[in-house]
Design an enzyme around this catalytic site. Sequence first.
Site, PDB file in Angstrom:
ATOM      1  N   LEU A  10       0.862  -1.171   0.000  1.00 36.41           N
ATOM      2  CA  LEU A  10       0.000   0.000   0.000  1.00 36.41           C
ATOM      3  C   LEU A  10       0.902   1.225   0.000  1.00 36.41           C
ATOM      4  O   LEU A  10       1.916   1.247   0.709  1.00 36.41           O
ATOM      5  CB  LEU A  10      -0.907   0.040   1.245  1.00 36.41           C
ATOM      6  CG  LEU A  10      -2.036  -0.992   1.344  1.00 36.41           C
ATOM      7  CD1 LEU A  10      -2.782  -0.818   2.662  1.00 36.41           C
ATOM      8  CD2 LEU A  10      -2.995  -0.877   0.174  1.00 36.41           C
ATOM      9  N   ASP A  11       0.547   2.237  -0.791  1.00 37.07           N
ATOM     10  CA  ASP A  11       1.313   3.468  -0.780  1.00 37.07           C
ATOM     11  C   ASP A  11       1.366   4.020   0.643  1.00 37.07           C
ATOM     12  O   ASP A  11       0.427   3.850   1.433  1.00 37.07           O
ATOM     13  CB  ASP A  11       0.680   4.519  -1.694  1.00 37.07           C
ATOM     14  CG  ASP A  11       0.796   4.149  -3.166  1.00 37.07           C
ATOM     15  OD1 ASP A  11       1.565   3.221  -3.487  1.00 37.07           O
ATOM     16  OD2 ASP A  11       0.119   4.801  -3.988  1.00 37.07           O
ATOM     17  N   ARG A  12       2.426   4.710   0.948  1.00 32.78           N
ATOM     18  CA  ARG A  12       2.637   5.233   2.305  1.00 32.78           C
ATOM     19  C   ARG A  12       1.430   5.999   2.859  1.00 32.78           C
ATOM     20  O   ARG A  12       1.035   5.790   4.012  1.00 32.78           O
ATOM     21  CB  ARG A  12       3.896   6.103   2.337  1.00 32.78           C
ATOM     22  CG  ARG A  12       4.150   6.730   3.697  1.00 32.78           C
ATOM     23  CD  ARG A  12       5.487   7.419   3.790  1.00 32.78           C
ATOM     24  NE  ARG A  12       5.653   7.993   5.126  1.00 32.78           N
ATOM     25  CZ  ARG A  12       6.813   8.114   5.753  1.00 32.78           C
ATOM     26  NH1 ARG A  12       7.920   7.722   5.164  1.00 32.78           N
ATOM     27  NH2 ARG A  12       6.879   8.639   6.958  1.00 32.78           N
TER      28      ARG A  12
END
Length: 252
Positions: free
Chosen positions: A70-72
């Site tokens: 998951l993106d940050r």
Amino acid sequence: MGSERLRTSGHPSMSILFEDNHLLGVEKPVNVPTQEDASGDPDMLTILKDDIKERYSKPGNVFLGLVHRLDRPVGGAMIFAKTSKAASRLSEAVRSRSFDKSYVAIVRGIPKGQSGRLTDTLLKDERTNIVSIVSKGTPGSKDAILDYQVIGTSIEDNLSLVQIKLHTGRPHQIRVQMSHIGCPLYGDQKYGSAYSKPGEQIGLWSLYVGFPHPVSKEPVDLISIPPHQYPWNLWDQRVYDQLAENIQSGWN
């Protein structure tokens, strides 16, 4: 589900969504990297390895396999493998597309049509970490496919709540594809900077991760509901609960 929380010393706490000898499913907090990056900030893999080591008094190195990312700035449901066998089988589930991921997003404006499929070709610039839509056949590019369904709109705020089902897992895929149709994600500083204010948290949440258990083959369903804060709270909690029920009953 999600009632037990990890509270490893010095790291953000997070809810456990599922755990057995083979798997660990958690609710990823926003702004925590999935794995170690240049920032040096605590990342999910390190936090969870530390937690397993502490909770189970494990000596030596702890194995934990990264199955998806998951993106940050994105929070929500995420699964990790506690054994190499589980990691291998889940990776195969991802490749064979028997690993389902559904998200909820808050986007600017109202997408055309109540639902639709977006098919694009994406190319990531590793130097700038920016993904662009390019012509099919561009060297290094990959196909990206997602389905979206508009769940509700807030005319006053010019925002829409959209459910998204990924058929491919490309970096920044949802953010790029939704921006390309004129509906960038709320708070997306990278692909919707003209509409976003500094400090706004991106409107993207991993609502559901589902797959056959790598050993028992029984279905595993992880569900994580977005936090009750703006802009998510423009829609009632029951809306998100109903979405989760719809996914489990087979929304496509």
